[in-house]
Write an enzyme that holds these catalytic residues in place. Sequence first.
Site, short mmCIF file in Angstrom:
data_model
loop_
_atom_site.label_atom_id
_atom_site.label_comp_id
_atom_site.label_asym_id
_atom_site.label_seq_id
_atom_site.Cartn_x
_atom_site.Cartn_y
_atom_site.Cartn_z
N ARG A 106 1.13 -0.31 -7.05
CA ARG A 106 1.24 -0.84 -5.41
C ARG A 106 1.75 -2.08 -5.20
NH1 ARG A 106 -4.43 -1.51 -3.93
NH2 ARG A 106 -4.23 -4.24 -3.04
N HIS A 133 -2.38 4.00 2.13
CA HIS A 133 -3.13 4.20 1.49
C HIS A 133 -3.84 5.19 1.27
CE1 HIS A 133 -5.76 1.27 -1.35
NE2 HIS A 133 -5.91 1.03 -0.65
N GLN A 136 -7.29 4.96 -0.88
CA GLN A 136 -8.58 4.74 0.38
C GLN A 136 -8.95 6.28 0.53
OE1 GLN A 136 -9.94 0.71 -0.29
NE2 GLN A 136 -11.38 2.53 1.20
N ASP A 229 -10.12 -3.73 9.29
CA ASP A 229 -9.47 -4.30 8.27
C ASP A 229 -9.27 -5.64 8.45
OD1 ASP A 229 -8.37 -4.39 5.32
OD2 ASP A 229 -6.38 -3.53 6.09
N CYS A 270 -12.59 -1.71 3.95
CA CYS A 270 -11.68 -1.48 2.78
C CYS A 270 -11.61 -2.49 1.88
CB CYS A 270 -9.99 -0.71 2.65
SG CYS A 270 -9.11 -1.99 3.85
N ARG A 315 -14.07 4.24 -5.44
CA ARG A 315 -12.98 4.38 -5.29
C ARG A 315 -12.09 4.40 -6.10
NH1 ARG A 315 -9.33 0.36 -3.21
NH2 ARG A 315 -7.54 2.16 -4.31
#
Length: 330
Positions: A106, A133, A136, A229, A270, A315
């Site tokens: 990440r 991502h 996600q 987001d 998210c 997740r």
Amino acid sequence: MNLKGRDFLTLKDYTPEEITYLLDLAADLKEKKKKGILVDTLRGKNIALIFEKTSTRTRCAFEVAAHDLGLGTTYLEPTTSQIGKKESIADTARVLGGMYEGIEYRGYGQEIVEEIAKYADVPVWNGLTNEYHPTQMLADLLTIREKFGHLKGLHFTYMGDARYNMGNSLMVACAKMGMHFTAAAPNSYFPNKDLVAYCEGIAKETGATITLTEDAKEAARGADVLYTDVWVSMGEPDDVWESRIKELTPYRITKELMSFANPKAIFMHCLPAFHDLKTKIGEEIYRKFGLTEMEVTDEVFESEQSVVFEEAENRMHTIKAVIAATLGAR
């Protein structure tokens, strides 16, 4: 379906059938966890978690998923990892690939996780880069499928800055799964033209559509999902807040904007979300700009249409599916 040994770097690398398989596996693993059925068939194996960008959900999801599968984990934060500093990315990948059965990354550029995958002889998973991502996306798709019973044909609208990992990845995910994707933003915040062209090509095969518009209300009209987001991503300088607030406030998801959507529409994010003043950044933005809410109002965030915490839980279930599938869990 056999995905053993595969990297998980972007959904561009996976077919709709393979994505569906991962969602089905995640749903099965989620049901087993709720029933207390152990799935720790990877005991004796270990994975490395490289976090150049810190995280709450991604780290917890990977660690709990790994623990449930019987895996050991080593967490490498920015201050403890020498990747790209005292040791090259290629050398780090080969060192970790010899000690671990899988590697999560990440951090920053997609080229970094791609290079790790090139040199490591074990599966590599993208926990987030500037461009994509994918973990996600699986959580989002699973959550949407749980709410509507299907994915194909649903109308999905993303509000805000669509140039980076979330806008990019959601457009790819919708194209792959036959969903109608709309991004609502100022023209300068639209996704990369090459990626749009790629997604339009996929959409022709799956029945999806790709729409980019500057009209927030028109984008929300008839939508099944409204998604947003944060306006400033991790790692970006603080001095971009003023321009982002000015340009993206018209795309804030409010109760009025939700009223244009399908009556059964859901709200997704998210996380983390700036919907109140209970964070240091929220307080700072209020002092500088007088805003009590940013990309979404607290009224929408806390409404019955909001599924953000179910999305966050998923997740873990979907990451568990990726690990299990690519490491060949029995």
